[in-house]
Every structure is written in structure tokens, then in C-alpha cells.
Design an enzyme around this catalytic site. Sequence first.
Site, PDB file in Angstrom:
ATOM      1  CG  ASN A  72      13.365   7.079   1.283  1.00 43.43           C
ATOM      2  OD1 ASN A  72      12.883   6.771   0.201  1.00 43.43           O
ATOM      3  ND2 ASN A  72      13.380   8.340   1.712  1.00 43.43           N
ATOM      4  CG  ASP A 108      10.853  12.569   8.666  1.00 43.86           C
ATOM      5  OD1 ASP A 108      10.187  13.365   7.979  1.00 43.86           O
ATOM      6  OD2 ASP A 108      10.468  11.423   8.963  1.00 43.86           O
ATOM      7  CE  LYS A 122      35.759   6.866   1.368  1.00 44.73           C
ATOM      8  NZ  LYS A 122      36.659   5.882   0.846  1.00 44.73           N
ATOM      9  N   PRO A 155      13.109  20.680   6.802  1.00 43.19           N
ATOM     10  CG  PRO A 155      13.264  22.010   4.896  1.00 43.19           C
ATOM     11  CD  PRO A 155      14.089  21.178   5.837  1.00 43.19           C
ATOM     12  CG  ASP A 156       6.373  18.441   6.964  1.00 44.93           C
ATOM     13  OD1 ASP A 156       5.808  18.542   5.851  1.00 44.93           O
ATOM     14  OD2 ASP A 156       6.169  17.505   7.748  1.00 44.93           O
ATOM     15  CB  ILE A 157       8.046  19.768   1.377  1.00 47.69           C
ATOM     16  CG1 ILE A 157       9.570  19.708   1.430  1.00 47.69           C
ATOM     17  CG2 ILE A 157       7.568  20.395   0.072  1.00 47.69           C
ATOM     18  CD1 ILE A 157      10.188  18.676   0.516  1.00 47.69           C
ATOM     19  CG  PHE A 188       1.118   9.705  -0.613  1.00 47.32           C
ATOM     20  CD1 PHE A 188       0.722  10.651  -1.541  1.00 47.32           C
ATOM     21  CD2 PHE A 188       0.924   8.357  -0.905  1.00 47.32           C
ATOM     22  CE1 PHE A 188       0.134  10.269  -2.733  1.00 47.32           C
ATOM     23  CE2 PHE A 188       0.338   7.961  -2.103  1.00 47.32           C
ATOM     24  CZ  PHE A 188      -0.055   8.917  -3.015  1.00 47.32           C
ATOM     25  CE  LYS A 200       2.770  11.147   9.168  1.00 47.87           C
ATOM     26  NZ  LYS A 200       3.256   9.896   8.618  1.00 47.87           N
ATOM     27  CE  LYS A 259       3.211  16.309   8.253  1.00 43.75           C
ATOM     28  NZ  LYS A 259       4.207  15.769   7.322  1.00 43.75           N
TER      29      LYS A 259
HETATM   30  O1  PMT Z   1       8.157   5.779  -4.617  1.00 43.67           O
HETATM   31  P1  PMT Z   1       7.536   4.403  -4.521  1.00 43.67           P
HETATM   32  O2  PMT Z   1       8.578   3.304  -4.466  1.00 43.67           O
HETATM   33  O3  PMT Z   1       6.498   4.164  -5.597  1.00 43.67           O
HETATM   34  O4  PMT Z   1       6.766   4.307  -3.112  1.00 43.67           O
HETATM   35  C1  PMT Z   1       5.659   5.115  -2.888  1.00 43.67           C
HETATM   36  C2  PMT Z   1       5.651   5.655  -1.439  1.00 43.67           C
HETATM   37  C3  PMT Z   1       5.505   4.507  -0.462  1.00 43.67           C
HETATM   38  C4  PMT Z   1       6.952   6.423  -1.162  1.00 43.67           C
HETATM   39  C5  PMT Z   1       4.426   6.663  -1.364  1.00 43.67           C
HETATM   40  O5  PMT Z   1       3.247   5.936  -1.596  1.00 43.67           O
HETATM   41  C6  PMT Z   1       4.362   7.332   0.004  1.00 43.67           C
HETATM   42  O6  PMT Z   1       3.793   6.823   0.966  1.00 43.67           O
HETATM   43  N1  PMT Z   1       4.964   8.535   0.080  1.00 43.67           N
HETATM   44  C7  PMT Z   1       5.125   9.282   1.350  1.00 43.67           C
HETATM   45  C8  PMT Z   1       6.240   8.686   2.145  1.00 43.67           C
HETATM   46  C9  PMT Z   1       6.516   9.449   3.424  1.00 43.67           C
HETATM   47  O7  PMT Z   1       7.525  10.037   3.543  1.00 43.67           O
HETATM   48  O8  PMT Z   1       5.545   9.427   4.301  1.00 43.67           O
HETATM   49  P2  PMT Z   1       5.599  10.174   5.736  1.00 43.67           P
HETATM   50  O9  PMT Z   1       4.469   9.572   6.472  1.00 43.67           O
HETATM   51  O10 PMT Z   1       6.965  10.075   6.323  1.00 43.67           O
HETATM   52  O11 PMT Z   1       5.340  11.684   5.364  1.00 43.67           O
HETATM   53  C10 PMT Z   1       4.028  12.259   5.367  1.00 43.67           C
HETATM   54  C11 PMT Z   1       3.873  13.255   4.268  1.00 43.67           C
HETATM   55  O12 PMT Z   1       4.699  14.402   4.521  1.00 43.67           O
HETATM   56  C12 PMT Z   1       4.215  12.783   2.881  1.00 43.67           C
HETATM   57  O13 PMT Z   1       3.274  13.337   1.996  1.00 43.67           O
HETATM   58  C13 PMT Z   1       5.596  13.368   2.623  1.00 43.67           C
HETATM   59  O14 PMT Z   1       5.823  13.627   1.248  1.00 43.67           O
HETATM   60  C14 PMT Z   1       5.523  14.663   3.411  1.00 43.67           C
HETATM   61  N2  PMT Z   1       6.812  15.143   3.941  1.00 43.67           N
HETATM   62  C15 PMT Z   1       7.464  14.444   4.891  1.00 43.67           C
HETATM   63  C16 PMT Z   1       8.634  14.949   5.447  1.00 43.67           C
HETATM   64  C17 PMT Z   1       9.122  16.186   4.979  1.00 43.67           C
HETATM   65  N3  PMT Z   1      10.229  16.692   5.458  1.00 43.67           N
HETATM   66  N4  PMT Z   1       8.458  16.857   4.024  1.00 43.67           N
HETATM   67  C18 PMT Z   1       7.312  16.351   3.493  1.00 43.67           C
HETATM   68  O15 PMT Z   1       6.718  16.982   2.608  1.00 43.67           O
END
Ligand code: PMT
Length: 395
Positions: free
Chosen positions: A209, A278, A288, A304-306, A322, A336, A340
Site C-alpha cells: 500500500n 490484511d 515468477k 494475523p492482526d498485530i 491507528f 475498533k 480490539k
Molecule cells: O505512513 P504514512 O504515509 O505517513 O501514512 C500514515 C498512515 C495513514 C499509514 C497512518 O496514519 C495510519 O493510519 N496507519 C494505520 C493504517 C491502517 O492499516 O489502518 P487500519 O484501519 O487498516 O488498521 C487498524 C489498526 O490495526 C492499525 O493500527 C494497524 O496498524 C493495525 N493492524 C491492522 C491489520 C493487521 N493485520 N495488523 C495490525 O496491527
Amino acid sequence: MSLKNKNILLGIGGGIAAYKSADLVRRLKERGAQVRVVMTQSAMEFIAPLTLQALSGHPVASDLLDPAAEAAMGHIELARWADLFVIAPATANIIARMQAGMADELLTTCALATAAPVVICPAMNQQMYQHAATQHNLQSLQSRGTHIWGPDSGSQACGEVGPGRMLEPLDIAKRCEGFFAEKLLAGQKLLLTAGPTREAIDPVRYISNHSSGKMGFALAQKAAEMGAEVTLVAGPVNLPTPAGVRRINVQSAQQMLDAVMQAVAEQDIFIACAAVADYRIAQVAEAKIKKSAETMQLALVRNPDILATVAALQHKPFTVGFAAETHDVEHYATDKLQRKKLDMIAANDVSIAGQGFNADSNALKVIWPNGSQDLPATDKHTLAGQLLGLIAQVK
Ligand code: PMT
């Protein structure tokens, strides 16, 4: 007057960005700092010392061998006087000479002679900045404790586009404020994730991404400045490691989870800023994948969701997630936070141009079980300081 009673020695190198240094002196002075200026000989080709003298209220030092100047405030006294030595602009040449430990001019001599923290604000042509020699020099200086602020990316005076623009004076002044900010996180261990993850499809392709890592790296830098012991688990991004931060590089979500779980036991705070994929490919191809049919399907499985894994630990750190949303930001973020079992969530609306992914600015709605606060749009460094301030307050 956040820089009241602070002595800032400003070193100006010979680059076109030197004209911005006049504004930087003004910005530092209006925050209460005492500013003295050291210029290289070539800097004086770009901006007159008299301008800096008028703005700083002190004579400008430039000559290591000038008996009159040395009699007034010699280079050792200047170096001792400084609480912080900011070199802006720092040209490729100054950076190389500092890396080599040369004392061939007053500016580089002061850099060697000072016990104060030294900050470099690089400014140069983008090719020069990206050259392996410059990158090596910056990394070497950083590993010796020099702080590197910037550069920005964008159109350059030479007509090229890329990284190498000196940070804006206001940004540098704000970082100086942050540098002297209260050590609100002293004694705290802070772990955070930043950047994207890459999920391999075959040996040459992956799913990822647009996360640049800027938000997470700004948090890491600010947290270190606020006194925390910081471990940064970083996805694949091209950003220098902030001074004093332990960095662990990973590629995939599984690797990020492994690195986090190895470090999490002793942490006080965990911030999940990474944009973790995700899903990953169910079966990564060993060779390839060849082009064949008009369409193709890839089977994906959940990663896995960290964040949720950390939040479910029996002895969990103060856990901050975030949320990157494009609509109903508050609704999804609150969901969330509760689902979580987080201590706090920082939601950003990534549908707004110029904010969120790969931007220099962002805005956050921060929600915790008993409250919330809007942090309006600003640069990611300022925002990082504000979010960490809230964490220190709520924790
Ligand atoms: O890196 P930049 O270009 O500066 O941009 C910053 C940002 C937009 C990436 C940052 O501000 C941000 O929003 N980060 C979280 C992005 C995200 O994946 O959001 P989410 O809503 O999909 O996930 C929710 C939370 O679960 C996040 O804290 C994410 O780190 C966490 N997560 C998600 C999936 C996963 N498998 N494991 C996780 O830990």
C-alpha cells in the site's frame, strides 16, 4: 517563548537555501532563543552576513583565523555557548567534511568542538542527496548521535524534482521547540510499527500500500526526543532512522508480528501506526508467474492482526491503534477501539487530499474509553508530539 534562555548556534552552509536561514533566525528569536550565526565562506556568496547580524543581534562569525573575531568570542567559546548547534542549510560538502571530522573552517570546527547536540538540515540537489556517498555520510553521522532533520521532497532551485529541499524555517523552529520540550516520556519504553508491509505473490511481485512511514517515523523521533527508549519495527520504507531509535526492518505482516512479539514483553507503550496488509497470498509461487489467460485469480488468506494480538496479552502495554478510514471515521474508529480492546485509537480520514498516506501533513481524531480530542491538520512531526503528549496524559 518556548525557547527562552536557549542558546542556538546556527551554522549556514553555501547553498541556495541559505536565504531561508534569515527567516529561521527570526523564527527562533520570536520563540525566545538567543541566536548566534556561523557562516562558511561560500554561504556569504548567497546571503550577506550583515543581514544575519541585524536579525540575530550579534556579529556573524566566519573566519577561524580572524584575531579580532577570536578575541570577541572564539570558536571554543562559541561551541561552549551553544545549547544546540543547528546547521541549515547543510550542503553535501559540509556533511562530508563533518563525517570525516575535519576542522578546516569555523563551522566544521565548531561542530567538532561543541558538546551540544548537533542538528543537520540537508539541502542539495536530489541526485547529490541520493548519492551513496552522501547517504553513507548521513548514516555515519547519525550513528554518532547527530540529528538529521529533513530534507523535504519537491521541486528544486536547479529545476529537478526529488528529495533535497531544506525544511521550511518554521518547521525547523518547531523541531527546536520539540527538542527542548519536557521529557514527558522519560523512563518509558515505547514500541511502534510504521510503514507498509509487503506480501509476496512470487519472487518478483508483491501486494502493498501507499504508506510512506512518515507518520510512524515522526512518532519514533518525537518519542525519543521526549525521553522514551524507542524500538521501531519498520516495513520497507526509505527513511533514515531517527537518532537514538532502535530499528528493526521487516517486510511482511508475519515478520512484523514476530518482531513485535519478541520486543513487547518489556514495553510500557505500543503504537500500531503501520498499514499492515490484511491479507496475504495463500500460496506464494516459487518461480515468477507467467502471463497466460486474460484473467487470473489469487487466493488470499487473512494476516494475523498485530494490534489485536498485543491488546489481548495478559500484561499488555498501553496500546494505541491507528484507524485509516475514508468515511464514518469516528464510528469505525470507536468500533475498533472497543472490538480490539485498545487503550486509545488515533483515527485519520485518508480520503482528504494532502493528509494520511504518503503526505507530510495529517489530522487525527483521538479516542480513548473516557474521552476524545481532535488534533487539527498540521505537519506530522507536530502532530506526533501532540499525540504523544495525549498518551502521556491519559496513560
Ligand atoms: O505512513 P504514512 O504515509 O505517513 O501514512 C500514515 C498512515 C495513514 C499509514 C497512518 O496514519 C495510519 O493510519 N496507519 C494505520 C493504517 C491502517 O492499516 O489502518 P487500519 O484501519 O487498516 O488498521 C487498524 C489498526 O490495526 C492499525 O493500527 C494497524 O496498524 C493495525 N493492524 C491492522 C491489520 C493487521 N493485520 N495488523 C495490525 O496491527
